[in-house]
Each structure stands twice: as C-alpha cells, then as structure tokens.
Design a protein around this motif. Sequence first.
Motif, PDB file in Angstrom:
ATOM      1  N   GLY A 220       0.806  -1.211   0.000  1.00  0.00           N
ATOM      2  CA  GLY A 220       0.000   0.000   0.000  1.00  0.00           C
ATOM      3  C   GLY A 220       0.842   1.266   0.000  1.00  0.00           C
ATOM      4  O   GLY A 220       2.044   1.269  -0.303  1.00  0.00           O
ATOM      5  N   CYS A 221       0.208   2.363   0.360  1.00  0.00           N
ATOM      6  CA  CYS A 221       0.878   3.663   0.437  1.00  0.00           C
ATOM      7  C   CYS A 221       1.888   3.634   1.576  1.00  0.00           C
ATOM      8  O   CYS A 221       1.545   3.245   2.703  1.00  0.00           O
ATOM      9  N   PRO A 222       3.143   4.025   1.336  1.00  0.00           N
ATOM     10  CA  PRO A 222       4.143   3.981   2.418  1.00  0.00           C
ATOM     11  C   PRO A 222       3.814   4.901   3.584  1.00  0.00           C
ATOM     12  O   PRO A 222       4.304   4.685   4.693  1.00  0.00           O
ATOM     13  N   ARG A 223       2.993   5.942   3.366  1.00  0.00           N
ATOM     14  CA  ARG A 223       2.705   6.885   4.432  1.00  0.00           C
ATOM     15  C   ARG A 223       1.568   6.397   5.335  1.00  0.00           C
ATOM     16  O   ARG A 223       1.634   6.498   6.556  1.00  0.00           O
ATOM     17  N   CYS A 224       0.438   5.889   4.710  1.00  0.00           N
ATOM     18  CA  CYS A 224      -0.743   5.522   5.499  1.00  0.00           C
ATOM     19  C   CYS A 224      -1.067   4.032   5.449  1.00  0.00           C
ATOM     20  O   CYS A 224      -1.869   3.541   6.252  1.00  0.00           O
ATOM     21  N   GLY A 225      -0.518   3.291   4.499  1.00  0.00           N
ATOM     22  CA  GLY A 225      -0.758   1.860   4.418  1.00  0.00           C
ATOM     23  C   GLY A 225      -2.015   1.464   3.696  1.00  0.00           C
ATOM     24  O   GLY A 225      -2.329   0.269   3.614  1.00  0.00           O
ATOM     25  N   GLY A 226      -2.790   2.428   3.140  1.00  0.00           N
ATOM     26  CA  GLY A 226      -4.014   2.113   2.436  1.00  0.00           C
ATOM     27  C   GLY A 226      -3.778   1.688   1.002  1.00  0.00           C
ATOM     28  O   GLY A 226      -2.700   1.888   0.432  1.00  0.00           O
ATOM     29  N   VAL A 227      -4.816   1.101   0.394  1.00  0.00           N
ATOM     30  CA  VAL A 227      -4.740   0.684  -1.007  1.00  0.00           C
ATOM     31  C   VAL A 227      -4.705   1.933  -1.885  1.00  0.00           C
ATOM     32  O   VAL A 227      -5.461   2.880  -1.685  1.00  0.00           O
ATOM     33  N   VAL A 228      -3.850   1.941  -2.894  1.00  0.00           N
ATOM     34  CA  VAL A 228      -3.713   3.079  -3.810  1.00  0.00           C
ATOM     35  C   VAL A 228      -4.348   2.702  -5.138  1.00  0.00           C
ATOM     36  O   VAL A 228      -3.906   1.753  -5.796  1.00  0.00           O
TER      37      VAL A 228
END
Length: 496
Positions: A220-228
């Motif tokens: 995922g996103c390295p900052r928040c961990g969500g799916v991009v």
Amino acid sequence: MPFVAIEHPKCVKCTKSVYAAEERIAGGYKWHKMCFKCELCGKFLDSTNCAEHDKELYCKNCHGRKYGPKGYGFGGGAGCLSTDNGEHLSNVSYYHTKPQGASESRSMAMAPEGEGCPRCGGFVYMAEQMLAKGRSWHRECFKCATCTKRLDSVNCCEGSDKDIYCKVCYGKKFGPKGYGYGQGAGALQSDPAYNGDVSTSRAPIIDTSTTTIKAKAGEGCPRCGGVVFAAEQVLAKGSEWHRKCFKCKDCNKTLDSIIACDGPDKDVYCKTCYGKKWGPHGYGFACGSGFLQTDGLTDEQIAGSRPFYNPDTTSIKAEKGEGCPRCGGKVFAAEQQLAKGAMWHKICFNCATCHRPLDSTLACDGPDKEVYCRSCYGKYFGPKGFGYGHSPTLVSTKGESTMLFSEARPTSGNKSRNGNGCLRCGYEVYAAEQMISKNKSWHKRCFTCADCSKSLDSTSLNDGPDGDIHCRPCYAKHFGPKGCGFGMGAGVLSMA
C-alpha cells in the motif's frame, strides 16, 4: 454696358441664393447648410444618410416611414415595421383611428399542431427563426420557461420537458442536487419542493481517509498503508503513494515529480528539507538559506574545514630579475599580468602612487620601471603648464600655480606686424588656434563677445560695425532697431 449681377442658384427650401461656402447638393438641387435637414424629424443630414423625394429631404428612417413599403417584415428598423407614415412628426394634425387603451396582441396565423412555435403555436418565418431541439421558435418566444430571460445559442439549455431554460434555471431543475453541485448560489442547495424527487435527508458523509481500505503489508501507500487506486496514484522510488499523502515528511509541503526527493529512510522530502537532513554541511555548501547552517558542527570544526589562503605573494621567492617587480615573488600562470615585458602578480598590479587596481587598458609603464594609472602618470611624467593634459595633470609637482594667464590671454611673446595678428590681443595667430570672422583672425581664447565676454562660435557670432564681434543679445542692444517691440530681451525694449 450696364452691370449685370451674377445669378446664383436658389435654395429649394427657402428660395434664397446659395453661395459656394454653404452649398449642399442632393437630387440635382442645391440647399443651404442650415436648410439641409429632414422634413419630418428635423435631423441635420449629410451625403451618407440623405434621401431626396420631390424636392424634399428626409433621413433614411423617415423616408422609409413615408414612402417605403409597409407591413410586417419590410423596411429597416422598428420604425419601418409598421404602417406609420410619419405624419405625427410634421405639423399636420394626426388622429388615432383606434381607441386609446391597452395595446392588443398582434394577430398571428396559427400553425398545424407540432409545426409552429412550441411556445405560442404560430407560424415561424425565416426572418425571426430561432432553432432549439430541432424546432423553430419565434425570437420573442425564445426565452427561459422559468425566469423569462432572453436566450441565444450560447446560453440556451434544452430541458427534458421539451422546453428551453437558461443555464441557472436548468441546473436548478434538472442538474444534480446537494452540496457542491450546480452553478451559482441558487443551485448549491437540495430543494425537495422544486421537482418533488429529491430526498430531504442529509447526503451521506464521504470518508476522505485513505486508510479505510487497508492493503497488504508492503503493497500500500508507504505513508498511510491504504490501497492506492489508479485515479490517485503517484509514483516515487518504485512505491505507490496517495496524492493526498505525497507530502514532505518534515514540513508537509505538497510535492510533485519535480521537487520531490527520495530520502535514504524510504520517505519523501522537499529539496530544502532534503538538503538540511541529507545534504553536505558546512561553510560554502548547497544553495539557499535553508542549507546555510551547520547542524551539530562546532566553531572549531567549521574553522578547520575552511580552505586556507595565504595572501603573501613573497612566500615563494623567484630568482633575481625573474619574479614580480613589486614583491620579488614567483609569478605563476593563474595570477600573471604583463607590463613592459615583466610579469606581475595580479594582486601587485596596482598604481604605485594611489594603489588603484589596474588592467591592460589603464596601466601606464613609467620610466622608473613601475606602473601607474593614467592620472598619476600624467601628474609625474606628463608635460606641465597651461593647456596640457587632463584636469588631474594641470598641477605643478612643486606646488606652484600653473595659471600663467589669469584672463586666458597671452601677456608676452611677439606682437604681430602690420596688424595681421589677433584683433583682441595683437599677438600672432597660429593655425591650431585660429578662429575667423569677416576674414579676420582671432585666437580661440580671444573669440569672445566684446561686451559680456561670452565665448562665441560660428552659430552665435555677430560682426559689429565697430570692427569687433558680439553675441546676438549684445549686438541687438547696440546696433539693432530701438523702440517698443524691437530687439531681443528686456534690455532693448526701450525708447532710447
């Protein structure tokens, strides 16, 4: 033969003679300028808007009213789209044939169902046709069905109810409802009473958090961990970031592909923060005030990292006669300056007197094997006396004044014989200083006005009858005409 007066043409309107200075021509007849106006409205005419009929003049509008074709669709302008003959504009009394009161609507031929104007049902002729939804409308009927605003092809919107609307009313009635939709404040609402199909319940709140859908570890996103997802994807160092998360880790500045810097900690920074954290430190590195600092360095460390520069040019001595003539040190190619065959250090290449830095255009080699600026060279080695050199050289090395002639005229020398010398001082005039007036020779310094001593030239010279020369004001004062209004300047406006 008796005198016969010239017969002038007569004005058609006032029957008086028309002269060329006030002549106007129309229809082969001549008119006075003040008579050249419309018979009905009294408007003054010219060759572009004049219409002549039976020796009477009209403007184009009034001519169309009185003599043009009548009826709907004829003539030019609203004044001609009627049976108005213009009699109400003249002195003839005019009576209305219709009773006074509210104006009646115009009679109109009704078209078959589905073929006429959708708004009023009448026939639509080509001169007044407006097209929308594949049907023809009257120009007068081509209005918004809600606010009756006049429309054209730019702001017309065709509704699903087979009517036409302006953009604002269309957005209110048929556009999407809710916060942020529509055009203008009138559409930024959810009006359930307008068309009856909008719910009054609050719109669902959209969660803008990017961590709602979590991705697998490391994907995922390295900052928040969500799916991009593709619509919000930004790439940096092979990782996919949310556009909302693609900010500098330190200052939270929004980044793009140009100013983003990938740090060794697998995060992203702006250029300034990257330079502060990961760039080289110390005096003289990087660019911008954000880098001009020494994070964690002491003053001793900073002083020790600065390059050492020894300005002493005599640290390496050259052999006798081969080094710099000023200091005797060895001259290397990077600092070499040439003057009179000798090599000088760039730092030593200055004036021996005033120490002004020199270059190849300013340096003057003196007879003492030193270099000087031009001013100092002229002061020490240039010719002395009146008339030599530039202003810095008009001095004496011993301190006495060099002004030999206080009045700028010679007081010694050989007088000219037979009266061939200067008429002012009598001394011989040589070609280098010769000024001529009426075949007489003068010194350039003696070529001045006899009264005010103003310097003269060929443009301001006036030879007087007394054999001397004068400037223009002095010449007019002594030899010009006298009396009120003559001469030049207040000094000659007298009755002397």
